[in-house]
Design a protein around this motif. Structure first.
Motif, PDB file in Angstrom:
ATOM      1  N   CYS A   1      17.813   3.584  -1.600  1.00  0.00           N
ATOM      2  CA  CYS A   1      16.453   3.591  -2.155  1.00  0.00           C
ATOM      3  C   CYS A   1      16.423   4.378  -3.462  1.00  0.00           C
ATOM      4  O   CYS A   1      16.736   5.566  -3.492  1.00  0.00           O
ATOM      5  N   ASP A   2      16.047   3.709  -4.540  1.00  0.00           N
ATOM      6  CA  ASP A   2      15.988   4.401  -5.831  1.00  0.00           C
ATOM      7  C   ASP A   2      14.545   4.591  -6.312  1.00  0.00           C
ATOM      8  O   ASP A   2      14.301   4.882  -7.485  1.00  0.00           O
ATOM      9  N   THR A   3      13.592   4.430  -5.385  1.00  0.00           N
ATOM     10  CA  THR A   3      12.196   4.694  -5.707  1.00  0.00           C
ATOM     11  C   THR A   3      11.912   6.180  -5.511  1.00  0.00           C
ATOM     12  O   THR A   3      12.193   6.731  -4.442  1.00  0.00           O
ATOM     13  N   PRO A   4      11.383   6.851  -6.502  1.00  0.00           N
ATOM     14  CA  PRO A   4      11.142   8.294  -6.365  1.00  0.00           C
ATOM     15  C   PRO A   4      10.150   8.620  -5.248  1.00  0.00           C
ATOM     16  O   PRO A   4       9.224   7.850  -4.976  1.00  0.00           O
ATOM     17  N   MET A   5      10.364   9.750  -4.618  1.00  0.00           N
ATOM     18  CA  MET A   5       9.434  10.298  -3.634  1.00  0.00           C
ATOM     19  C   MET A   5       9.120  11.725  -4.061  1.00  0.00           C
ATOM     20  O   MET A   5      10.003  12.447  -4.518  1.00  0.00           O
ATOM     21  N   ASN A   6       7.863  12.137  -3.907  1.00  0.00           N
ATOM     22  CA  ASN A   6       7.472  13.490  -4.276  1.00  0.00           C
ATOM     23  C   ASN A   6       6.969  14.246  -3.064  1.00  0.00           C
ATOM     24  O   ASN A   6       6.306  13.687  -2.185  1.00  0.00           O
ATOM     25  N   ILE A   7       7.319  15.534  -3.006  1.00  0.00           N
ATOM     26  CA  ILE A   7       6.994  16.392  -1.871  1.00  0.00           C
ATOM     27  C   ILE A   7       6.220  17.598  -2.393  1.00  0.00           C
ATOM     28  O   ILE A   7       6.702  18.313  -3.289  1.00  0.00           O
ATOM     29  N   ILE A   8       5.020  17.835  -1.846  1.00  0.00           N
ATOM     30  CA  ILE A   8       4.160  18.924  -2.324  1.00  0.00           C
ATOM     31  C   ILE A   8       3.741  19.784  -1.143  1.00  0.00           C
ATOM     32  O   ILE A   8       3.079  19.303  -0.220  1.00  0.00           O
ATOM     33  N   ALA A   9       4.126  21.053  -1.157  1.00  0.00           N
ATOM     34  CA  ALA A   9       3.713  21.996  -0.115  1.00  0.00           C
ATOM     35  C   ALA A   9       2.375  22.607  -0.527  1.00  0.00           C
ATOM     36  O   ALA A   9       2.303  23.393  -1.467  1.00  0.00           O
ATOM     37  N   CYS A  10       1.322  22.233   0.187  1.00  0.00           N
ATOM     38  CA  CYS A  10      -0.039  22.694  -0.152  1.00  0.00           C
ATOM     39  C   CYS A  10      -0.377  23.908   0.699  1.00  0.00           C
ATOM     40  O   CYS A  10      -1.167  23.828   1.653  1.00  0.00           O
ATOM     41  N   GLU A  11       0.244  25.026   0.372  1.00  0.00           N
ATOM     42  CA  GLU A  11       0.130  26.242   1.165  1.00  0.00           C
ATOM     43  C   GLU A  11      -0.504  27.365   0.346  1.00  0.00           C
ATOM     44  O   GLU A  11      -0.466  27.339  -0.879  1.00  0.00           O
ATOM     45  N   ASN A  12      -1.072  28.334   1.054  1.00  0.00           N
ATOM     46  CA  ASN A  12      -1.628  29.514   0.390  1.00  0.00           C
ATOM     47  C   ASN A  12      -0.491  30.471   0.036  1.00  0.00           C
ATOM     48  O   ASN A  12      -0.303  31.495   0.686  1.00  0.00           O
TER      49      ASN A  12
ATOM     50  N   MET B   1       0.840  -1.198   0.000  1.00  0.00           N
ATOM     51  CA  MET B   1       0.000   0.000   0.000  1.00  0.00           C
ATOM     52  C   MET B   1       0.877   1.252   0.000  1.00  0.00           C
ATOM     53  O   MET B   1       1.898   1.314   0.691  1.00  0.00           O
ATOM     54  N   ARG B   2       0.468   2.251  -0.770  1.00  0.00           N
ATOM     55  CA  ARG B   2       1.207   3.512  -0.814  1.00  0.00           C
ATOM     56  C   ARG B   2       1.055   4.263   0.502  1.00  0.00           C
ATOM     57  O   ARG B   2       0.015   4.212   1.147  1.00  0.00           O
ATOM     58  N   LYS B   3       2.120   4.979   0.876  1.00  0.00           N
ATOM     59  CA  LYS B   3       2.081   5.725   2.131  1.00  0.00           C
ATOM     60  C   LYS B   3       2.389   7.193   1.869  1.00  0.00           C
ATOM     61  O   LYS B   3       3.286   7.536   1.098  1.00  0.00           O
ATOM     62  N   ALA B   4       1.610   8.065   2.513  1.00  0.00           N
ATOM     63  CA  ALA B   4       1.842   9.504   2.438  1.00  0.00           C
ATOM     64  C   ALA B   4       2.014  10.050   3.844  1.00  0.00           C
ATOM     65  O   ALA B   4       1.316   9.628   4.772  1.00  0.00           O
ATOM     66  N   VAL B   5       2.944  10.982   3.994  1.00  0.00           N
ATOM     67  CA  VAL B   5       3.099  11.708   5.249  1.00  0.00           C
ATOM     68  C   VAL B   5       2.551  13.114   5.024  1.00  0.00           C
ATOM     69  O   VAL B   5       2.994  13.826   4.121  1.00  0.00           O
ATOM     70  N   GLN B   6       1.564  13.486   5.831  1.00  0.00           N
ATOM     71  CA  GLN B   6       0.949  14.809   5.747  1.00  0.00           C
ATOM     72  C   GLN B   6       1.423  15.648   6.930  1.00  0.00           C
ATOM     73  O   GLN B   6       1.039  15.407   8.065  1.00  0.00           O
ATOM     74  N   PHE B   7       2.325  16.605   6.663  1.00  0.00           N
ATOM     75  CA  PHE B   7       2.758  17.540   7.701  1.00  0.00           C
ATOM     76  C   PHE B   7       1.622  18.523   7.967  1.00  0.00           C
ATOM     77  O   PHE B   7       1.175  19.234   7.072  1.00  0.00           O
ATOM     78  N   GLY B   8       1.196  18.574   9.206  1.00  0.00           N
ATOM     79  CA  GLY B   8       0.104  19.453   9.586  1.00  0.00           C
ATOM     80  C   GLY B   8      -1.182  18.662   9.719  1.00  0.00           C
ATOM     81  O   GLY B   8      -1.766  18.235   8.722  1.00  0.00           O
TER      82      GLY B   8
ATOM     83  N   GLN C   1      -2.181   5.075   2.824  1.00  0.00           N
ATOM     84  CA  GLN C   1      -2.102   5.094   4.279  1.00  0.00           C
ATOM     85  C   GLN C   1      -1.509   6.458   4.623  1.00  0.00           C
ATOM     86  O   GLN C   1      -0.421   6.804   4.174  1.00  0.00           O
ATOM     87  N   VAL C   2      -2.241   7.254   5.405  1.00  0.00           N
ATOM     88  CA  VAL C   2      -1.833   8.625   5.681  1.00  0.00           C
ATOM     89  C   VAL C   2      -1.304   8.735   7.107  1.00  0.00           C
ATOM     90  O   VAL C   2      -1.996   8.390   8.065  1.00  0.00           O
TER      91      VAL C   2
ATOM     92  N   ALA D   1      11.042   8.629   5.436  1.00  0.00           N
ATOM     93  CA  ALA D   1      12.013   7.846   4.664  1.00  0.00           C
ATOM     94  C   ALA D   1      11.343   6.689   3.932  1.00  0.00           C
ATOM     95  O   ALA D   1      11.831   6.238   2.894  1.00  0.00           O
ATOM     96  N   ASP D   2      10.210   6.214   4.454  1.00  0.00           N
ATOM     97  CA  ASP D   2       9.498   5.092   3.831  1.00  0.00           C
ATOM     98  C   ASP D   2       8.291   5.535   3.007  1.00  0.00           C
ATOM     99  O   ASP D   2       7.525   4.698   2.538  1.00  0.00           O
ATOM    100  N   ALA D   3       8.107   6.839   2.850  1.00  0.00           N
ATOM    101  CA  ALA D   3       6.893   7.341   2.197  1.00  0.00           C
ATOM    102  C   ALA D   3       7.056   7.455   0.683  1.00  0.00           C
ATOM    103  O   ALA D   3       8.165   7.615   0.168  1.00  0.00           O
ATOM    104  N   ASP D   4       5.937   7.378   0.001  1.00  0.00           N
ATOM    105  CA  ASP D   4       5.917   7.627  -1.439  1.00  0.00           C
ATOM    106  C   ASP D   4       5.655   9.101  -1.724  1.00  0.00           C
ATOM    107  O   ASP D   4       6.077   9.630  -2.753  1.00  0.00           O
ATOM    108  N   LEU D   5       4.941   9.742  -0.797  1.00  0.00           N
ATOM    109  CA  LEU D   5       4.511  11.118  -1.005  1.00  0.00           C
ATOM    110  C   LEU D   5       4.543  11.858   0.326  1.00  0.00           C
ATOM    111  O   LEU D   5       4.183  11.305   1.368  1.00  0.00           O
TER     112      LEU D   5
END
Length: 381
Positions: free
Chosen positions: A112-123, A1-8, A27-28, A79-83
């Motif tokens: 780890c050679d699996t890409p990870m993407n980071i998106i700042a969802c800010e105003n 299962m894909r895992k995302a870390v949501q800061f905030g 999984q969030v 470190a283990d997240a996809d997003l």
């Protein structure tokens, strides 16, 4: 299962981004400094998003857990997240950057050679790019080279009104039905994830400015006039005929500048403005004018929601009379519990409106300065 870390794990994090990720099969893991929220997430393992609009709906958000973002466990989770996504506020991004950098270096150490993407969802305009710079400031040369290859930093524009409504269960959230999450296609590394509600775009700046200089411009002017004239909430303020007239005219002035700059269809943009004002009228949200108006120095800065649309429209020789009223109203924002408001009022008291205005906004054109001061004095009566 894909895992995302949501800061905030605040209202936006739970009610918007985290909810969409969970609904998309992730999984969030919510990362936050408020232990009470994290503990409740781990205890309940779910919460409810109450959509309160013309159509009302309850959405149960599951497959979630939480971690204190200041603890070593947060590094392990990332470190283990996809997003990785954020909804923490622009000023907090540099504070979470070291944790993200440590996680990137841990991925490098693991090979780890699996890409990870980071998106700042800010105003903010290009919030992810600002986060990327802060992260790279905390990486060594090898870490930077690794990140260049395996870590994507797509910029985005986000739009959903999530007011701080108290629910019986304090991690439940009330939101409006409308939302928009536009993410820049070219910023991703590896296969682009399919996420419910995420729209991939190529010309992101047009979408960022359309949202920031329509929704946010109108929202904050409504809040500043509302607070000044004794209205407690956004829906109550926009229901006032005079405030409605100023706000709708200011949004049209901003929109005329955007149409010139980005080539938007005029009829489509007029419909967009109408939809935004309709959202302000939503009686279920009860969005406090003091909350919406907070951090006036940021909102009066040269690149933000008041001054940038003003200078853009003025640069094309277009009328900006009502945007100037909005700027004047912002200068009146007086909230002793808001540090930026206190600082703004101290600047005005010490140096006068005109000098404070020039310092905070960067405006130098005499005619614009004169008009703001004139409108400020009118609003003082």
């Amino acid at each position: 299962m894909r895992k995302a870390v949501q800061f905030g794990a605040g209202n936006i994090g739970r009610g918007f981004i985290g909810a969409l990720l969970s609904q998309s099969g992730y999984q969030v893991v919510f990362a936050d400094v408020v232990d009470a929220v994290i503990d409740k997430i781990n205890e309940d393992k779910s919460y409810t998003v109450h959509v309160m609009d013309v159509a009302c709906e309850d959405q149960k958000i599951e497959n979630i857990r939480g971690v204190n973002s200041t603890k070593p466990e947060a590094v392990e989770e990332i470190a283990d997240a996809d997003l990785v996504t954020t909804a923490v506020g622009l000023v907090v991004l540099p504070k979470i950057a070291p944790t993200i950098a440590a996680a990137i270096e841990k991925r490098m150490e693991k090979g780890c050679d699996t890409p990870m993407n980071i998106i700042a969802c800010e105003n903010a305009i290009r919030g992810t790019s600002q986060l990327k710079k802060a992260v790279y400031d905390n990486l060594g040369e090898e870490g930077k080279a690794f990140a260049d290859k395996y870590v994507g930093f797509p910029d985005c524009a986000v739009d959903r009104i999530v007011p701080p409504v108290k629910s019986e269960n304090f991690i439940d959230v009330v939101v409006e039905e409308y939302y928009e999450w536009d993410v820049e296609r070219s910023g991703f590394k590896g296969e682009i994830p399919v996420i419910t509600g995420m729209t991939l775009v190529d010309d992101l700046m047009a979408y960022i400015e359309r949202k920031l200089f329509t929704l946010n411009t109108g929202h904050c002017i409504t809040s500043y006039l509302g607070k000044l004239w004794g209205f407690p909430t956004i829906d109550a303020a926009i229901a006032d005929e005079k405030i409605y007239g100023i706000v709708s005219s200011a949004m049209k002035e901003s929109g005329d500048g955007l149409i010139k700059k980005h080539g938007f269809d005029a009829e489509a943009h007029a419909a967009y403005i109408k939809k935004i004002i309709g959202r302000f009228k939503n009686p279920y949200l009860q969005d406090d004018v003091t909350r919406v108006g907070r951090e006036p120095l940021r909102k009066l800065s040269p690149t933000d929601r008041l001054i940038s649309p003003l200078t853009t429209a003025a640069g094309f020789g277009l009328p900006v009379d009502h945007l100037l009223v909005g700027v004047a109203a912002a200068l009146h924002y007086d909230n002793p519990e808001d540090k930026q408001s206190v600082e703004l009022q101290e600047k005005i008291s010490a140096n006068g409106v005109r000098k404070a205005l020039m310092e905070v906004t960067g405006l130098t054109e005499e005619k614009l300065l004169d008009t703001v001061v004139e409108e400020y004095n009118k609003l003082s009566k």
